[in-house]
Design an enzyme around this catalytic site. Structure first.
Site, PDB file in Angstrom:
ATOM      1  N   TYR A  44       0.835  -1.203   0.000  1.00 51.57           N
ATOM      2  CA  TYR A  44       0.000   0.000   0.000  1.00 51.57           C
ATOM      3  C   TYR A  44       0.867   1.249   0.000  1.00 51.57           C
ATOM      4  CZ  TYR A  44      -3.419   3.474   1.508  1.00 51.57           C
ATOM      5  OH  TYR A  44      -4.208   4.590   1.600  1.00 51.57           O
ATOM      6  N   LYS A  91       1.294   4.232  -2.990  1.00 56.14           N
ATOM      7  CA  LYS A  91       0.983   5.646  -2.804  1.00 56.14           C
ATOM      8  C   LYS A  91       2.192   6.525  -3.113  1.00 56.14           C
ATOM      9  CE  LYS A  91      -3.312   5.095  -1.726  1.00 56.14           C
ATOM     10  NZ  LYS A  91      -4.374   5.522  -2.669  1.00 56.14           N
TER      11      LYS A  91
END
Length: 243
Positions: A166, A170
């Site tokens: 994750y 990002k």
């Protein structure tokens, strides 16, 4: 054709996406609440319509090229242009009980398919409609977890985070935001990455500190920037974050 601004929000059936739809619609914008499932998209639109807001459900699965194509075609048919794109859809699949090096490659691929590749595919498909806007705005939902500076700084709020797929997805979204903003620096289109905060959502968990209403504020502010607003920024509540 509508003379109102048109905004599309992906992943708008709950949480920050739904609240972003609510706040943008309260500013007189026609909002298309995107969700992978038609029932969820329509349920979100119905909930906000009961508040007197101009919100319509639209099916868009950012990991499905055909779904993105159909959504873009519908927006072109019904509205002729797009003024705001909020790339809000995202997933977090990391197992917090495992070390970063132990996360499976399949998990990495699934994460990037939605959080990065799906975001890029959606933007590419809708760019022709955004170019028709007098002042197109793109908001890419990022996270403080994408900050390489904070990951490398002992004592930072995210030092030692164990959600690597994750987090890195990002970081990639941040880099894409800067590159895209550079490409369009001489146009009316502005592109920014938003850190909503640690928000009380399904993803944020029980320990989160911010209410959903506040978590949507950064996205809404970037979606409604004036001509003097920033582009290529990584922003939380009006403040620039370190990359």
């Amino acid at each position: 054709m509508s003379t109102k601004k048109i905004a599309l929000i992906t992943g708008a059936n709950k949480g920050i996406g739904l609240e972003t739809a609510r706040q943008l619609a309260k500013q007189g914008i026609t909002v298309l609440a995107g969700a992978r499932d038609e029932k969820k998209a329509n349920a979100a639109a119905a909930e906000l319509s009961k508040e007197g807001l101009d919100v319509h459900g639209i099916v868009i699965d950012v990991s499905d090229a055909d779904s993105i194509k159909k959504a873009a075609a519908r927006i072109e048919r019904d509205y002729g242009q797009l003024d705001v794109l909020v790339n809000n859809a995202g997933i977090m699949l990391d197992d917090r009980e495992k070390e970063p090096s132990e996360q499976s490659l399949d998990l990495w691929r699934k994460t990037f398919e939605t959080n990065l590749f799906g975001l890029i595919a959606t933007t590419q498909a809708l760019l022709p409609l955004l170019r028709k806007s007098a002042a197109g705005r793109i908001v890419n939902l990022s996270s403080i977890l994408g900050s390489i500076h904070f990951h490398a700084t002992p004592g930072s709020p995210i030092y030692g985070s164990k959600t690597p797929a994750y987090d890195v997805s990002k970081s990639a979204v941040n880099a894409w935001t800067v590159i895209l903003a550079g490409e369009w620096k001489d146009t009316p289109i502005k592109v920014n990455a938003a850190h909503p905060g640690w928000v009380k959502t399904d993803m944020g968990g029980e320990g989160a500190q911010m209410e959903i209403e506040d978590g949507a504020k950064t996205s809404v502010a970037l979606a409604t920037l004036g001509p003097d607003g920033p582009s290529g920024g990584y922003i939380h509540m009006g403040e620039m974050l370190p990359w």
